[in-house]
Design an enzyme around this catalytic site. Structure first.
Site, PDB file in Angstrom:
ATOM      1  N   LYS A 203      31.550  50.985  55.673  1.00  0.00           N
ATOM      2  CA  LYS A 203      31.834  52.321  55.126  1.00  0.00           C
ATOM      3  C   LYS A 203      31.826  52.302  53.584  1.00  0.00           C
ATOM      4  CE  LYS A 203      32.999  56.497  54.600  1.00  0.00           C
ATOM      5  NZ  LYS A 203      32.038  57.558  54.808  1.00  0.00           N
ATOM      6  N   LEU A 250      18.431  60.974  45.609  1.00  0.00           N
ATOM      7  CA  LEU A 250      17.794  60.863  44.302  1.00  0.00           C
ATOM      8  C   LEU A 250      17.570  62.235  43.678  1.00  0.00           C
ATOM      9  CD1 LEU A 250      15.291  57.939  44.999  1.00  0.00           C
ATOM     10  CD2 LEU A 250      17.402  57.859  43.664  1.00  0.00           C
ATOM     11  N   ALA A 252      18.675  64.451  40.734  1.00  0.00           N
ATOM     12  CA  ALA A 252      19.434  64.380  39.477  1.00  0.00           C
ATOM     13  C   ALA A 252      20.289  65.633  39.326  1.00  0.00           C
ATOM     14  CB  ALA A 252      18.468  64.253  38.306  1.00  0.00           C
ATOM     15  N   GLY A 257      30.802  64.262  43.125  1.00  0.00           N
ATOM     16  CA  GLY A 257      32.227  64.604  43.149  1.00  0.00           C
ATOM     17  C   GLY A 257      32.676  64.528  44.595  1.00  0.00           C
ATOM     18  N   CYS A 260      35.244  61.871  48.649  1.00  0.00           N
ATOM     19  CA  CYS A 260      34.918  60.513  49.110  1.00  0.00           C
ATOM     20  C   CYS A 260      34.342  59.608  48.021  1.00  0.00           C
ATOM     21  CB  CYS A 260      33.947  60.587  50.289  1.00  0.00           C
ATOM     22  SG  CYS A 260      34.721  61.289  51.745  1.00  0.00           S
TER      23      CYS A 260
HETATM   24  P1  NAD Z   1      42.203  65.673  54.569  1.00  0.00           P
HETATM   25  O1  NAD Z   1      43.093  65.497  53.424  1.00  0.00           O
HETATM   26  O2  NAD Z   1      41.317  66.870  54.664  1.00  0.00           O
HETATM   27  O3  NAD Z   1      43.051  65.643  55.923  1.00  0.00           O
HETATM   28  C1  NAD Z   1      44.060  64.713  56.220  1.00  0.00           C
HETATM   29  C2  NAD Z   1      45.068  65.404  57.147  1.00  0.00           C
HETATM   30  O4  NAD Z   1      45.974  64.433  57.632  1.00  0.00           O
HETATM   31  C3  NAD Z   1      45.906  66.486  56.462  1.00  0.00           C
HETATM   32  O5  NAD Z   1      45.791  67.693  57.184  1.00  0.00           O
HETATM   33  C4  NAD Z   1      47.330  65.927  56.507  1.00  0.00           C
HETATM   34  O6  NAD Z   1      48.316  66.915  56.656  1.00  0.00           O
HETATM   35  C5  NAD Z   1      47.263  65.039  57.738  1.00  0.00           C
HETATM   36  N1  NAD Z   1      48.277  63.973  57.813  1.00  0.00           N
HETATM   37  C6  NAD Z   1      48.644  63.097  56.841  1.00  0.00           C
HETATM   38  N2  NAD Z   1      49.564  62.235  57.336  1.00  0.00           N
HETATM   39  C7  NAD Z   1      49.788  62.562  58.624  1.00  0.00           C
HETATM   40  C8  NAD Z   1      50.605  62.045  59.667  1.00  0.00           C
HETATM   41  N3  NAD Z   1      51.385  60.973  59.474  1.00  0.00           N
HETATM   42  N4  NAD Z   1      50.588  62.661  60.871  1.00  0.00           N
HETATM   43  C9  NAD Z   1      49.800  63.731  61.086  1.00  0.00           C
HETATM   44  N5  NAD Z   1      48.986  64.258  60.140  1.00  0.00           N
HETATM   45  C10 NAD Z   1      48.973  63.684  58.936  1.00  0.00           C
HETATM   46  O7  NAD Z   1      41.310  64.344  54.642  1.00  0.00           O
HETATM   47  P2  NAD Z   1      39.804  64.187  55.162  1.00  0.00           P
HETATM   48  O8  NAD Z   1      38.860  64.704  54.138  1.00  0.00           O
HETATM   49  O9  NAD Z   1      39.733  64.677  56.562  1.00  0.00           O
HETATM   50  O10 NAD Z   1      39.673  62.606  55.151  1.00  0.00           O
HETATM   51  C11 NAD Z   1      40.347  61.787  56.076  1.00  0.00           C
HETATM   52  C12 NAD Z   1      39.817  60.377  55.959  1.00  0.00           C
HETATM   53  O11 NAD Z   1      38.434  60.330  56.319  1.00  0.00           O
HETATM   54  C13 NAD Z   1      39.896  59.788  54.552  1.00  0.00           C
HETATM   55  O12 NAD Z   1      40.156  58.441  54.629  1.00  0.00           O
HETATM   56  C14 NAD Z   1      38.494  60.016  54.010  1.00  0.00           C
HETATM   57  O13 NAD Z   1      38.145  59.098  53.011  1.00  0.00           O
HETATM   58  C15 NAD Z   1      37.656  59.798  55.250  1.00  0.00           C
HETATM   59  N6  NAD Z   1      36.368  60.489  55.242  1.00  0.00           N
HETATM   60  C16 NAD Z   1      36.271  61.760  54.785  1.00  0.00           C
HETATM   61  C17 NAD Z   1      35.055  62.423  54.812  1.00  0.00           C
HETATM   62  C18 NAD Z   1      34.918  63.819  54.280  1.00  0.00           C
HETATM   63  O14 NAD Z   1      33.769  64.275  54.080  1.00  0.00           O
HETATM   64  N7  NAD Z   1      35.998  64.550  54.035  1.00  0.00           N
HETATM   65  C19 NAD Z   1      33.921  61.763  55.312  1.00  0.00           C
HETATM   66  C20 NAD Z   1      34.051  60.466  55.796  1.00  0.00           C
HETATM   67  C21 NAD Z   1      35.284  59.838  55.748  1.00  0.00           C
END
Ligand code: NAD
Length: 429
Positions: A203, A250, A252, A257, A260
């Site tokens: 990842k 690619l 530009a 941002g 992730c």
């Molecule tokens: P997010 O902030 O949108 O959502 C996280 C959710 O988890 C929130 O709603 C929060 O309230 C909840 N939460 C936190 N602690 C909790 C607990 N103990 N019990 C229950 N709920 C709880 O995050 P996201 O964008 O969905 O990302 C989640 C993970 O996935 C991250 O590690 C991120 O790096 C990874 N990721 C994100 C994306 C993306 O495009 N957003 C893509 C791939 C991977």
């Protein structure tokens, strides 16, 4: 299968809803009561094309449930996904407090064998940490699997149902890996089974590589501006090389941002340091990315002259098109810098306004792109929303006081724009 997903953010909600759509019984748990109330009513707390329809459909079919309590749903679960946030800790590392809390909650409430699957992006070794955290409270058999998420916001449903690959990492328990592979078998894609550490690294390596491509092409773009080349054609010419590929990152622009790349790139740099290795390329990727926003702001200032008192229209706030996510969005840096220099900023985004208002209350938000341009001194394109690509630029020009376009995403053909009376400034052309 009976499944629990912890966290209903951009990843957890998509995972939960799509697994329900495939016929599984899914409970989505989140601490955020407001989110759960919305979801119970069939409303999506995030903008993701197609998701609300699937939430409503699966609520009706009673395949998906939303709750703030894990305990109630854990008792029947075969598989528990952890999909909570892993934001930056402010010093570059991933903050694991939400993952640790979720693992503790599982440990305290588990009463039967289950497979705990980590979907959050986490530093190498976190799978073992999750295992040890659960073990503190639950002494019987369970397994921990890593199954990193690769979805792109804005295309998340398609990415779930048609993934390039599924990665499953496990230490020891073959049966757990097989069970998770079974869950995804119907998606008909390559399944890469590795140990926990390798899956976690895949990842970070993937996001680091994609971010590297963006900083690479931005560096090429900056040189293009000096030597009279056009980076959009350079990029087209490069992508036709099959070793580089049509879908290479690619394009530009004003740099990456989002929630992730920025945090994952800096976490990878920190992981390298902890391993007593230098990841110099990636350190440069980060520095180039920061510089790219500043170069764009400088381009605006150099061409507009004094910014104090100028009225500037900004199109797009989300960090990319088709999402309402504004985490680490270049728009924030650009708008705040222009405001600090004394500009009045009018902004339009089709879906990110609500999120933007919380972070930038001093912007004038408008509900149509053309409304931002009335008597404006310049139009700045920050997000490549489709609806900006075919606007009548002659009509837009007629609304403006001064006719400048700063196209941070190269969405326009520079020669065509110049015909409409605008002075046009793209990236690397
Ligand atoms: P997010 O902030 O949108 O959502 C996280 C959710 O988890 C929130 O709603 C929060 O309230 C909840 N939460 C936190 N602690 C909790 C607990 N103990 N019990 C229950 N709920 C709880 O995050 P996201 O964008 O969905 O990302 C989640 C993970 O996935 C991250 O590690 C991120 O790096 C990874 N990721 C994100 C994306 C993306 O495009 N957003 C893509 C791939 C991977």
């Amino acid at each position: 299968m009976k499944i629990v997903v912890i966290g209903t953010g951009y990843v957890g909600l998509v995972q939960g809803v799509c697994l329900a759509e495939l016929g599984n019984e899914v409970a989505c748990v989140d601490l955020d009561e407001a989110k759960i109330t919305k979801l119970k009513n069939g409303e999506s707390p995030i903008y993701e094309p197609g998701i609300e329809e699937l939430i409503k459909k699966n609520l009706k079919q009673e395949r998906i449930f939303f709750d703030t309590s894990l305990k109630k749903h854990l008792k029947n679960a075969e598989i528990v996904f952890i999909a909570v946030g892993t934001p930056s800790d402010g010093k570059g590392k991933a903050d694991l407090k939400y993952v640790t809390a979720a693992a503790e909650d599982i440990g305290k409430n588990l009463n039967h064998y289950a497979i705990i699957v980590n979907k959050s992006t986490v530093p190498i070794g976190t799978g073992e940490m999750v295992k040890n955290t659960i073990k503190k409270y639950y002494k019987e058999d369970f397994d921990v699997v890593s199954n990193p998420e690769f979805l792109k916001e804005g295309a998340a449903l398609d990415d779930f149902f048609h993934p390039d690959r599924v990665v499953i990492g496990v230490n020891g328990s073959k049966k757990a890996a097989e069970r998770i592979a079974e869950l995804y078998k119907v998606l008909n894609c390559p399944i890469v089974v590795t140990n926990l550490e390798t899956a976690e690294m895949i990842k970070y390596a993937s996001n680091s590589y994609l971010a590297t491509q963006i900083s690479f092409i931005n560096s090429i773009a900056n040189i293009c501006e000096k030597v009279g080349a056009d980076v959009t054609d350079v990029s087209r010419g490069m992508k036709l090389d099959k070793r580089i590929g049509e879908r290479a990152f690619l394009n530009a622009g004003i740099g990456y941002g989002g929630s992730c790349f920025p945090k994952d790139v800096s976490a990878m740099v920190e992981i390298a340091k902890e391993s007593k290795e230098n990841f110099r390329i990636l350190e440069e990727v980060e520095a180039t990315n920061k510089e790219q926003r500043q170069k764009f702001i400088k381009k605006i200032v150099d061409n507009l002259g004094k910014i104090q008192g100028k009225r500037i229209a900004v199109w797009g706030i989300a960090f990319k098109a088709k999402t309402d996510d504004i985490r680490e969005a270049p728009a924030i840096t650009i708008i705040e810098s222009l405001q600090n220099l004394g500009a009045e900023v009018l902004a339009y985004d089709p879906v990110a306004e609500e999120n933007a208002r919380r972070v930038m209350p001093d912007v004038i938000y408008v509900s149509r792109p053309q409304d931002a341009c009335k008597k404006a001194d310049a139009l700045v394109i920050v997000t490549d929303w489709d609806e900006f690509k075919q606007v009548d630029l002659k009509a837009i020009a007629s609304l403006m006081k001064n006719k400048y376009i700063f196209d941070g995403r190269n969405i326009y053909d520079s020669d065509e724009v110049k015909k409409t009376g605008f002075k046009y400034y793209g990236i690397g052309r």
